[in-house]
Scaffold this active site. Structure first.
Site, PDB file in Angstrom:
ATOM      1  N   LYS A 158      44.471  41.675  26.511  1.00 40.13           N
ATOM      2  CA  LYS A 158      45.480  41.324  27.530  1.00 40.13           C
ATOM      3  C   LYS A 158      45.606  39.806  27.674  1.00 40.13           C
ATOM      4  O   LYS A 158      46.714  39.265  27.701  1.00 40.13           O
ATOM      5  CB  LYS A 158      45.040  41.936  28.869  1.00 40.13           C
ATOM      6  N   ASN A 159      44.465  39.128  27.745  1.00 37.84           N
ATOM      7  CA  ASN A 159      44.502  37.686  28.027  1.00 37.84           C
ATOM      8  C   ASN A 159      44.978  36.856  26.839  1.00 37.84           C
ATOM      9  O   ASN A 159      45.259  35.670  26.991  1.00 37.84           O
ATOM     10  CB  ASN A 159      43.134  37.199  28.505  1.00 37.84           C
TER      11      ASN A 159
ATOM     12  N   CYS B 242      43.379  34.983  45.238  1.00 39.81           N
ATOM     13  CA  CYS B 242      43.338  36.372  44.808  1.00 39.81           C
ATOM     14  C   CYS B 242      41.966  36.920  45.133  1.00 39.81           C
ATOM     15  O   CYS B 242      41.133  36.215  45.703  1.00 39.81           O
ATOM     16  CB  CYS B 242      43.662  36.499  43.331  1.00 39.81           C
TER      17      CYS B 242
ATOM     18  N   ARG C  55      41.457  30.102  43.311  1.00 40.57           N
ATOM     19  CA  ARG C  55      42.241  29.881  42.089  1.00 40.57           C
ATOM     20  C   ARG C  55      43.361  28.839  42.231  1.00 40.57           C
ATOM     21  O   ARG C  55      44.550  29.164  42.243  1.00 40.57           O
ATOM     22  CB  ARG C  55      42.776  31.211  41.554  1.00 40.57           C
TER      23      ARG C  55
ATOM     24  N   ARG D  18      44.756  47.413  35.312  1.00 44.49           N
ATOM     25  CA  ARG D  18      45.334  46.120  34.927  1.00 44.49           C
ATOM     26  C   ARG D  18      44.722  45.579  33.629  1.00 44.49           C
ATOM     27  O   ARG D  18      45.329  44.772  32.946  1.00 44.49           O
ATOM     28  CB  ARG D  18      45.123  45.075  36.035  1.00 44.49           C
TER      29      ARG D  18
ATOM     30  N   ASP E  76      34.142  37.287  33.346  1.00 42.82           N
ATOM     31  CA  ASP E  76      34.789  38.609  33.294  1.00 42.82           C
ATOM     32  C   ASP E  76      33.821  39.727  32.891  1.00 42.82           C
ATOM     33  O   ASP E  76      34.193  40.898  32.920  1.00 42.82           O
ATOM     34  CB  ASP E  76      35.981  38.585  32.318  1.00 42.82           C
TER      35      ASP E  76
HETATM   36  C1  UD1 Z   1      41.469  33.145  32.752  1.00 41.88           C
HETATM   37  C2  UD1 Z   1      41.470  34.633  32.516  1.00 41.88           C
HETATM   38  C3  UD1 Z   1      40.530  35.334  33.494  1.00 41.88           C
HETATM   39  C4  UD1 Z   1      39.137  34.701  33.428  1.00 41.88           C
HETATM   40  C5  UD1 Z   1      39.208  33.186  33.575  1.00 41.88           C
HETATM   41  C6  UD1 Z   1      37.867  32.498  33.336  1.00 41.88           C
HETATM   42  C7  UD1 Z   1      43.706  35.027  31.702  1.00 41.88           C
HETATM   43  C8  UD1 Z   1      45.040  35.624  31.936  1.00 41.88           C
HETATM   44  N1  UD1 Z   1      42.815  35.134  32.693  1.00 41.88           N
HETATM   45  O1  UD1 Z   1      41.961  32.929  34.073  1.00 41.88           O
HETATM   46  O2  UD1 Z   1      40.446  36.708  33.144  1.00 41.88           O
HETATM   47  O3  UD1 Z   1      38.345  35.222  34.471  1.00 41.88           O
HETATM   48  O4  UD1 Z   1      40.135  32.632  32.621  1.00 41.88           O
HETATM   49  O5  UD1 Z   1      37.365  32.833  32.101  1.00 41.88           O
HETATM   50  O6  UD1 Z   1      43.435  34.507  30.634  1.00 41.88           O
HETATM   51  N2  UD1 Z   1      40.718  25.794  38.090  1.00 41.88           N
HETATM   52  C9  UD1 Z   1      41.030  24.707  38.864  1.00 41.88           C
HETATM   53  N3  UD1 Z   1      42.323  24.251  38.850  1.00 41.88           N
HETATM   54  C10 UD1 Z   1      43.285  24.837  38.084  1.00 41.88           C
HETATM   55  C11 UD1 Z   1      42.953  25.940  37.277  1.00 41.88           C
HETATM   56  C12 UD1 Z   1      41.647  26.414  37.307  1.00 41.88           C
HETATM   57  O7  UD1 Z   1      40.176  24.165  39.568  1.00 41.88           O
HETATM   58  O8  UD1 Z   1      44.438  24.361  38.095  1.00 41.88           O
HETATM   59  C13 UD1 Z   1      39.317  26.320  38.099  1.00 41.88           C
HETATM   60  C14 UD1 Z   1      39.261  27.773  38.611  1.00 41.88           C
HETATM   61  O9  UD1 Z   1      39.212  27.824  40.018  1.00 41.88           O
HETATM   62  C15 UD1 Z   1      37.986  28.254  37.974  1.00 41.88           C
HETATM   63  C16 UD1 Z   1      37.959  27.509  36.637  1.00 41.88           C
HETATM   64  O10 UD1 Z   1      38.864  26.423  36.763  1.00 41.88           O
HETATM   65  O11 UD1 Z   1      36.877  27.854  38.716  1.00 41.88           O
HETATM   66  C17 UD1 Z   1      38.370  28.345  35.454  1.00 41.88           C
HETATM   67  O12 UD1 Z   1      39.590  29.012  35.735  1.00 41.88           O
HETATM   68  P1  UD1 Z   1      40.646  29.268  34.579  1.00 41.88           P
HETATM   69  O13 UD1 Z   1      39.968  29.113  33.268  1.00 41.88           O
HETATM   70  O14 UD1 Z   1      41.849  28.432  34.833  1.00 41.88           O
HETATM   71  O15 UD1 Z   1      41.022  30.783  34.817  1.00 41.88           O
HETATM   72  P2  UD1 Z   1      42.411  31.461  34.521  1.00 41.88           P
HETATM   73  O16 UD1 Z   1      43.093  30.799  33.383  1.00 41.88           O
HETATM   74  O17 UD1 Z   1      43.157  31.638  35.787  1.00 41.88           O
END
Ligand code: UD1
Length: 422
Positions: free
Chosen positions: A22-23, A116, A121, A397, A305
Site C-alpha cells: 500500500k505504502n 490521527c 503527524r 485499510r 508499523d
Molecule cells: C509513512 C507511512 C506510515 C509509517 C511512517 C513511518 C505511508 C503512506 N505511510 O508515514 O505507514 O508509519 O511512514 O515509517 O507511507 N514528521 C514531522 N514533520 C513532517 C512529517 C513528518 O515532524 O512534516 C515526523 C512525524 O511526526 C514522525 C516522523 O517524522 O515522527 C516520521 O514520519 P513520516 O516518515 O513522515 O511518516 P509518514 O510519511 O506520514
C-alpha cells in the site's frame, strides 16, 4: 460495524502470497498525475486507502480504473488543483499529491490533515521541502494554498527523515529546473520503488535507499508501467502471527531483505526463520524468549508499523522485553487492549515493559488503528478461547482479506457484523 471473531490456539500451516505494498502504491499513484497518458500499475492491493486515492484522482479530473490488481490512470484530463476536504480527511497520505499537482499545474490547495489515531503527524517538512523548491505557501482557515510559477532545484536538509516529505519533494522536483539534493532523506524501500517508477517515466532520480537523493530535473515525462513491491508490513505481520501461534508457514512474493529487522528479532526470540529467494519460511512451536530492548527507528531500523504486532508476540515470550516507540507520540493504544487479554505490560511515557506470560485469554477488544488492529489479531490467534476484535475497518485499510489469508493457513478467524454477536 464488523468484527473479527477468532478462536485462538490453532497453529498455522501452509503457504500464502503477500500482496503489493500500500505504502508504495500510494505515492506511485500520485506520480501518475505528473503527465498525461495511460499508466499501468500492477499488483495494487484492493484496500480502502487505494480506493480513496482513486476517488481523489477522479475528483481532480484523471481517469482511474481497476481490473483485478491492475490499475490504469490517465491524467490527460486533469482539471483542478483542489483536493476536496471530504477526501483529504479520509487519508492523510493525500498530502503527497501536493508535489505532483504543483509540478503539473503550478498550484495546489488542500486542507490541513488533522492529527490521527497514532499521533499529531505534522506536515512542516513537506511544506519546507516545497518552499525550498520555490513554492509560495499561504495558510488560511485550515486551507493550504501552494503556488509556483516555476520550481527550481535546491538542497533540502530534513531535520528528521520523513517518508512522506521525501516522496513529496521527489515528486515536485522531477520536473523542476536544475538539480535537487535531499539530505537526511528517508530510506524506506517504498521510496526506492517510487524512484524506479519515476525513472521509468523518464525522470533522473538517484540515491533512493540512501540518505541522499539527487534529482536532475527533466523537461518531459511519459506514462509508464510498473509492478509494486510486496508489502513488507503485511509479510512481517503474517510472520509474527505464525511465530506467535506456532506452526510452519511459507510466505511467497516477499523481499526478505526488506524485513531484515523483524526477522532478526524473531530469530533472536528462538523462532526458525529461513529466507529462500522470494520466500520466507517461519517455523515455531509457539514458545519463545524475550528479545531485550528494541526501539522503533526509520528504515533500516525496527519499523514503527511492526511495533504493535511484535508487542503482541512478545507478550507470550519467556522473560521481559522492552519496546520504545520513537516515531509516533500516541502509538501505544493496543497496550490496554492486550492487557484485557491477560498481557502483563508496564508503560512509562513511550516505553513499554513486556513481561511474558504463559498464555493470553480471548476477550472483546477494539482496534483503534491499522497496526494496533493487526496486533490484536496476532494476540487472538495465539490466545486461549475466543477473541472478538472490533474496528475491523482500520485493519482493512492495510491488509487485503487478512482473515482469508489466515484461514487459508488453518487459523480460525471469520468476519462478522457486530449485531450478529450482540
Ligand atoms: C509513512 C507511512 C506510515 C509509517 C511512517 C513511518 C505511508 C503512506 N505511510 O508515514 O505507514 O508509519 O511512514 O515509517 O507511507 N514528521 C514531522 N514533520 C513532517 C512529517 C513528518 O515532524 O512534516 C515526523 C512525524 O511526526 C514522525 C516522523 O517524522 O515522527 C516520521 O514520519 P513520516 O516518515 O513522515 O511518516 P509518514 O510519511 O506520514
Amino acid at each position: 460495524m464488523e468484527q473479527f471473531v477468532i478462536e485462538g490456539g490453532k497453529p498455522l500451516y501452509g503457504t500464502v502470497r503477500i500482496h503489493g505494498a500500500k505504502n508504495a502504491a500510494l505515492p506511485i499513484l500520485a506520480a501518475t498525475l505528473l503527465t498525461g497518458g495511460i499508466h499501468e500499475i500492477h499488483d495494487v492491493p484492493r484496500l480502502k486507502d487505494i480506493e480513496v486515492m482513486g476517488r481523489i484522482l477522479g475528483a481532480l479530473g484523471a481517469r482511474f480504473s481497476r481490473a483485478g490488481t491492475r490499475i490504469q490512470v490517465d491524467a490527460s484530463t486533469l482539471r483542478t488543483c483542489h483536493i476536496p476536504d471530504v477526501l483529504m480527511r479520509q487519508m492523510r497520505s493525500s498530502i503527497f499529491l501536493m508535489g505532483p499537482l504543483l509540478s503539473r499545474l503550478g498550484e495546489v490547495s488542500v486542507t490541513r490533515p488533522g492529527g490521527c489515531a497514532i499521533g499529531s503527524r505534522p506536515i512542516d517538512l513537506h511544506l519546507y521541502g516545497l518552499q525550498s523548491l520555490g513554492a509560495h505557501i499561504e495558510e488560511k482557515d485550515g486551507l493550504i494554498r501552494c503556488s509556483a510559477s516555476k520550481l527550481t532545484g535546491a538542497t533540502i536538509h530534513f531535520k528528521t527523515p520523513s517518508v512522506g516529505a521525501t516522496e513529496n519533494v521527489m515528486l515536485a522536483a522531477v520536473k523542476a529546473e536544475g538539480t535537487t539534493v535531499i539530505r537526511n532523506a528517508a530510506r524506506e524501500p517504498e521510496i526506492v520503488d517510487l524512484q524506479s517508477f519515476l525513472n521509468r517515466m523518464g525522470a533522473d532520480v538517484q540515491g533512493a535507499g540512501t540518505d541522499t537523493i539527487i534529482i536532475h530535473g527533466v523537461r518531459e515525462l511519459h506514462p509508464a508501467s510498473h509492478e509494486i513491491i510486496p508489502d513488507r508490513i503485511v509479510a512481517g505481520t503474517l510472520a509474527v502471527a505464525a511465530a506467535a501461534a506456532g506452526g510452519e508457514v511459507t510466505l511467497t512474493n516477499t523481499i526478505p531483505d526488506h524485513l531484515r529487522y523483524t526477522l532478526h528479532l524473531l530469530n533472536k526470540a528462538g523462532v526458525s526463520v529461513s529466507p529462500d529467494g522470494d520466500a520466507i519460511r517461519i517455523r515455531s512451536d509457539g514458545r519463545h524468549r524475550a528479545v531485550g530492548r528494541i526501539e522503533t527507528q526509520p528504515y533500516p531500523g525496527f519499523p514503527t508499523d511492526m511495533q504493535p504486532q511484535m508487542m503482541a508476540f512478545l507478550c507470550l515470550a519467556d522473560g521481559t522485553s522492552v519496546i520504545c516507540e520513537r516515531i509516533f507520540d500516541a502509538r501505544l493504544k493496543h497496550v490496554s487492549e492486550l492487557a484485557r487479554m491477560g498481557a502483563d505490560l508496564t508503560v512509562e511515557g513511550n516505553t513499554v515493559w513486556i513481561h511474558g506470560v504463559p498464555h493470553l485469554t480471548g476477550a472483546d477488544v477494539e482496534a483503534t488503528d491499522l497496526r494496533a488492529g493487526a496486533a490484536l489479531v496476532v494476540a487472538g490467534l495465539s490466545a486461549r478461547g475466543v477473541t472478538r476484535v472490533g474496528g475491523v475497518q482500520h485493519i482493512d485499510r492495510g491488509y487485503e482479506g487478512l482473515e482469508e489469508m489466515l484461514s487459508s493457513l488453518g487459523g480460525r478467524i471469520y468476519r462478522n457484523s457486530r449485531s450478529d454477536s450482540d
